[in-house]
Design an enzyme around this catalytic site. Structure first.
Site, PDB file in Angstrom:
ATOM      1  N   ASP A  20      -3.888  -0.084   5.605  1.00 57.56           N
ATOM      2  CA  ASP A  20      -4.234  -0.469   4.770  1.00 57.56           C
ATOM      3  C   ASP A  20      -4.854  -0.250   3.469  1.00 57.56           C
ATOM      4  OD1 ASP A  20      -5.731  -2.726   5.692  1.00 57.56           O
ATOM      5  OD2 ASP A  20      -5.979  -0.698   6.263  1.00 57.56           O
ATOM      6  N   GLU A  21      -4.140  -0.965   2.712  1.00 56.24           N
ATOM      7  CA  GLU A  21      -5.361  -1.617   1.380  1.00 56.24           C
ATOM      8  C   GLU A  21      -6.508  -0.214   0.603  1.00 56.24           C
ATOM      9  OE1 GLU A  21      -5.802  -6.314   1.864  1.00 56.24           O
ATOM     10  OE2 GLU A  21      -7.118  -5.400   3.038  1.00 56.24           O
TER      11      GLU A  21
END
Lengths: 549, 399
Positions: A342-343
């Site tokens: 993620d991210e």
């Protein structure tokens, strides 16, 4: 089915009222609920109860293996559970120093709970897996109550329900009513995420929360063990990771023995431990103990001393990941590992000239999500060789990475109109899906926010029946930016309980008012068992929290 | 005075630090200190949830570490009446959540007062009326106003019944006991959020209004009640503190009454401060410090950046602001989550009330100090929650 349950619960409440409890009214003129009525959480699929009450005596009550059970005294999970649940049922009595018990049983008593594992393989010596059978049937009658389950996992769930049917009358005796329960979980994956990187969480607190999870029939501990801020996982292959990356290499680490303890403690409670080693983003702390793992960021043509995500262009990166995940696959026995994904911030990659050259060589243009996919693809291939299934955050799916068919996609973002659209997309592509988006419990707010967690519905999206079946469960997440041992437990409980009922009970169980009554009592029970679960609203518990954790 | 010595001892203890070998050090230092405001309070609500004595004691300890000097004990309210009265035992027998386990005995109260005194902390009790009194009616029949549905009593009750002489006889006796139990010269009488609906519904009350010439202005009736209460308090040699509602609705209160502002955002409460101080009253500010209102993130900064004297008024007016209070109302709070919710967030207000505003105007500069202070609180056994990612050398391990 829900109506049957309601009637059952009402009869029980009526029975308790007839025993002459003092009615207590709150300032709205509404009757406050005393804490000694039966209160089930999460609500079983089917409960039939009656007003017939039996007594339980700590002197002659026993939990035993039934004749014909495929589990016996060598079954560690059940032996430990029998003692644990006996203590929950009678334990606080011991604390009050009442050793005297009438030798004669007044009225009818339940003297035995027999536990019958019906399947030839009880799975007693194994670990719970994604397909574990947690169903059970419980029949409470005198002189013996009977708990039937196909596997030990169901027996554990049934023991919890049994202990929830026991209540204390005004004389301090333990009672239980004649009841029939038939139960199984709606969703197979019911998890809690704890973050031990933003703040180190001492072992004792993790274990206490595993206990609380078992009381709420959660069956997955998603251990977000490392991240940017600190690397507390002590790796035997790469000891420098925690030596350099933990907040403190001795006091703020999880030793191999700590990890073993968590895994076994969880197994005893039918809880899977799924570790998350999140890459290529969220890895600042990894770079302290592993030189050249992270991408050096550039200002113009010179490195500026900062580092970004994992460097996807070096072979050494993949050699490291192969060795690291080989260790992880032996340390953590669960069938799945969470790989994060993620991210990922592309700024650092963009600044690095070697990466720019790599992008050109691979014809990625300037689309860095292609580079991210390249990394993830190689990582997934590495992890596949360890025979683990993997879970990834939704971005990996959203960016079009090629995923194995048994990949579990973890939906955490709320789009413009909630999480429904993403669930629809992921399930339409045929992947098993987990929902966390509505259940970020670290996002605290004033008031009774448990209600909104309770109302969130994992099948609330436009899709076929087939698609809806692909949502195999969800997880309540307690990210650690503002959470550590000082406030973790009250922040998690009883708010996470709202999620546990949503994931276990029937879809139709949605009445917030009924839930409030039961959850209130469940909360008081958690306090009696030693967990500082915070209050839902003004009121009290018969036995308040004594400050033990 | 000993009170200064206590504050000084605390500062001394904060100057001590340890090196990596565990050796204790203190640097040559000179300190001259005094509080900006004399009244630096913390409110605990023991009615919405009973707080066991150990939780109160721990709070008092932490208060002394951060130089808060008034424990505002909001001891009773609608949901429960845990104060065990000598004269009126039924108040807690019938009004507490449980008459044996969820009460504060006289000896409990004495312990709290002495524990506070040894830390230079005043204990100001609040017996809030005429509203917020549902639990009082269970043990004192005829104290509360019976509400009506049409011509018939509905079975529910409203605020204290202001038209019966018996109400005032009772309140006088109770407050006399309270004054004998709580030695502080201040007494908080409450007076907030009085709902007029029940009074309106009651024919006897309406007829009283007519006799008094109040028309349909029930704030005049409340005014009458509050005046009686403040007079009782004065006769007991007590200075009264009341919530701002009393000032907002009426004027006839003694000039030495202290007004506590709890409503609104900065423009609103600043204006209220101007009005009150212009009328010559002393003021306590708690509106921006309702830290029971939690939210995600570093909300300690909101408490820290409050400017209590940012209102239009003369120097004389500004001097009438005697301090403020950080409030932890109990609807969602009990011993399971009190400490982490109070600390270290309450410390922001504590510094605002003690320190010089010019030297403490930056939250970024305060951040390392308050973070350090939080680790110190942990070392001293206070379960203070983290303000941001990071760690303390010695973490809270769970008891």
């Amino acid at each position: 089915m829900a109506a049957l349950v309601k009637i059952g619960v009402l009869i029980l409440i009526a029975a308790a009222v007839c025993q002459g409890y003092q009615d207590i009214y709150d300032f709205d003129g509404k009757k406050l609920q005393d804490t000694d009525y039966v209160s089930l959480w999460p609500l079983p699929q089917k409960v039939q109860s009656s007003a017939t009450a039996f007594k339980l005596s700590s002197v002659n009550f026993q939990i035993i293996h039934a004749k014909g059970s495929s589990a016996g005294s060598s079954c560690s999970i059940l032996q430990t559970a029998f003692r644990r649940y006996f203590d929950y049922i009678f334990g606080y009595k011991k604390k009050q120093n009442t050793k005297w018990e009438p030798k004669k049983t007044f009225g009818e008593a339940v003297t035995q709970l027999q536990v019958l594992i019906t399947s030839t393989d009880s799975e007693c010596d194994g670990f719970p897996d994604p397909k574990a059978d947690e169903s059970y049937e419980l029949s409470v009658d005198q002189p013996a109550a009977m708990l039937k389950a196909s596997k030990v996992w169901g027996a554990l769930r049934g023991l919890e329900t049994f202990s929830q049917l026991v209540y204390e009358d005004e004389y301090g005796s333990r009672n239980i009513n004649k009841t029939e329960v038939s139960d199984f979980p709606r969703f197979a994956h019911r998890g809690i995420l704890l973050d031990t990187s933003r703040h180190y969480v001492p072992l004792k607190v993790i274990l206490a929360n595993l206990d609380a999870m078992a009381w709420n029939k959660f069956n997955v501990f998603h251990w977000h063990i490392v991240d940017d801020n600190s690397f507390p996982y002590m790796s035997r292959t790469f000891p420098d990771l925690s030596q350099q990356g933990a907040y403190h290499p001795y006091t703020h680490v999880y030793t191999p023995s700590d990890v073993k303890m968590v895994i076994e403690f969880a197994r005893m409670r039918g809880i899977r431990v799924i570790p998350e080693f999140d890459t290529p983003g969220h890895t600042q702390s990894w770079g302290k103990g592993q030189k050249d793992l992270l991408t050096p960021c550039y200002s113009g043509s010179t490195p500026n001393g900062n580092y970004g995500p994992v460097n996807p262009i070096l072979n050494s990166t993949y050699e490291f990941m192969a060795d690291f995940f080989k260790e992880v696959s032996t340390v953590f026995p669960d069938a799945y590992v969470h790989l994060g994904g993620d991210e990922v911030d592309f700024t650092c990659w963009k600044s690095n000239p070697d990466i720019t050259k790599f992008m050109d060589d691979h014809a990625f243009g300037r689309d860095y999500s292609k580079l991210e996919s390249y990394y993830i693809q190689r990582l997934l291939d590495i992890v596949s060789t360890t025979s683990k299934g993997y879970m990834i955050w939704q971005e990996v799916f959203d960016n079009g990475v090629k995923l194995k068919p048994d990949t579990l996609v973890h939906v955490w973002m709320n789009g413009a109109s909630g999480f429904g659209e993403e669930l629809a997309r992921v399930t339409a592509a045929g992947f098993n899906t987990l929902l966390s988006a509505p259940w970020y419990l670290d996002w605290i707010s004033y008031g009774q926010d448990w209600e909104k967690y309770y109302k969130a519905e994992p099948q609330d999206f436009k899709g076929t029946e087939q698609q809806k079946k692909l949502v195999i469960g969800g997880e309540a997440c307690l990210w650690g930016e503002y959470v550590d041992a000082t406030n973790l437990t009250p922040r998690l409980w009883p708010r996470a309980s709202a999620v546990s009922e949503r994931l276990w009970s029937d879809k139709s169980v949605r009445d917030v008012n009924d839930a409030y009554i039961r959850l209130n009592q469940h909360r008081c029970r958690m306090i009696e068992r030693g967990i500082p679960a915070e209050p839902l609203f003004s009121g009290y518990c018969r036995h308040e929290y004594k400050g033990n954790l | 005075m000993v009170w200064g010595a206590l504050r000084g001892l605390e500062s001394l203890s904060q100057l001590v630090y340890q090196d990596d070998y565990g050796v204790h050090y203190i640097n040559k230092t000179e300190i001259e200190d005094f509080p900006r405001f004399p009244f630096r309070g913390l409110l605990l609500d023991t009615s919405r949830h009973y707080l066991p004595l150990y939780a109160i004691m721990e709070t008092l300890d932490a208060m002394s570490y951060t130089k808060l000097n008034v424990f505002h004990w909001h001891i009773v309210d609608d949901p429960s009446f845990p104060y065990q009265s000598k004269l009126f035992p039924d108040l807690s027998n019938k009004g507490a959540f449980h008459p044996m386990t969820h009460v504060y005995t006289q000896s409990d109260v004495r312990r709290v007062i002495e524990h506070s005194r040894l830390r230079g902390i005043r204990v100001v009790p609040e017996f809030d009326s005429p509203g917020h009194t549902q639990s009082w009616g269970r043990g004192q029949p005829d104290l509360l106003t019976p509400c009506y549905r049409g011509d018939v009593p509905s079975g529910t009750y409203g605020p204290v019944n202001p038209i019966l002489r018996s109400s005032y006889v009772f309140m006088a006796k109770l407050l006399k006991e309270v004054a004998s139990v709580f030695p502080d010269s201040y007494l908080h009488l409450g007076g907030d959020e009085v709902d007029f609906t029940c009074w309106k519904s009651n024919p006897d009350v309406r007829s009283f209004m007519k006799t008094m010439g109040f028309g349909t202005d029930f704030s005049k009736l409340e005014s009458l009640y509050v005046e009686y209460m403040v007079n009782i308090s004065a006769s007991l040699n007590r200075t009264s503190i009341v919530w701002q509602d009393v000032f907002d609705y009426h004027e006839k209160i003694p000039k030495d009454t202290v007004l506590e502002i709890w409503k609104g955002l900065p423009p609103a409460y600043a204006q209220e401060m101007s009005r009150m101080t212009q009328a010559g009253y002393r003021v306590l500010l708690s509106a921006p410090w309702y830290i029971n209102h939690i939210r995600y993130g570093q909300d300690w900064r909101d408490s820290y950046t409050v400017k209590p004297l940012n209102f239009s008024g003369t120097e004389t007016q500004k001097r009438l602001v005697i301090g403020g209070e950080v409030c932890m109302w109990g609807e969602y709070v009990d011993a399971t989550n009190l400490s982490p919710r109070l600390w270290p967030r309450a410390c922001a207000a504590a510094e605002r009330l003690w320190s010089d505003e010019n030297q403490t105007s930056s939250t970024d500069e305060a951040f390392p100090r308050i973070t350090n202070f939080r680790c110190r609180l942990l070392r001293r056994g206070i379960r203070a929650e983290p303000l941001d990612v990071g760690h303390c050398q010695r973490e809270f391990q769970g008891f």
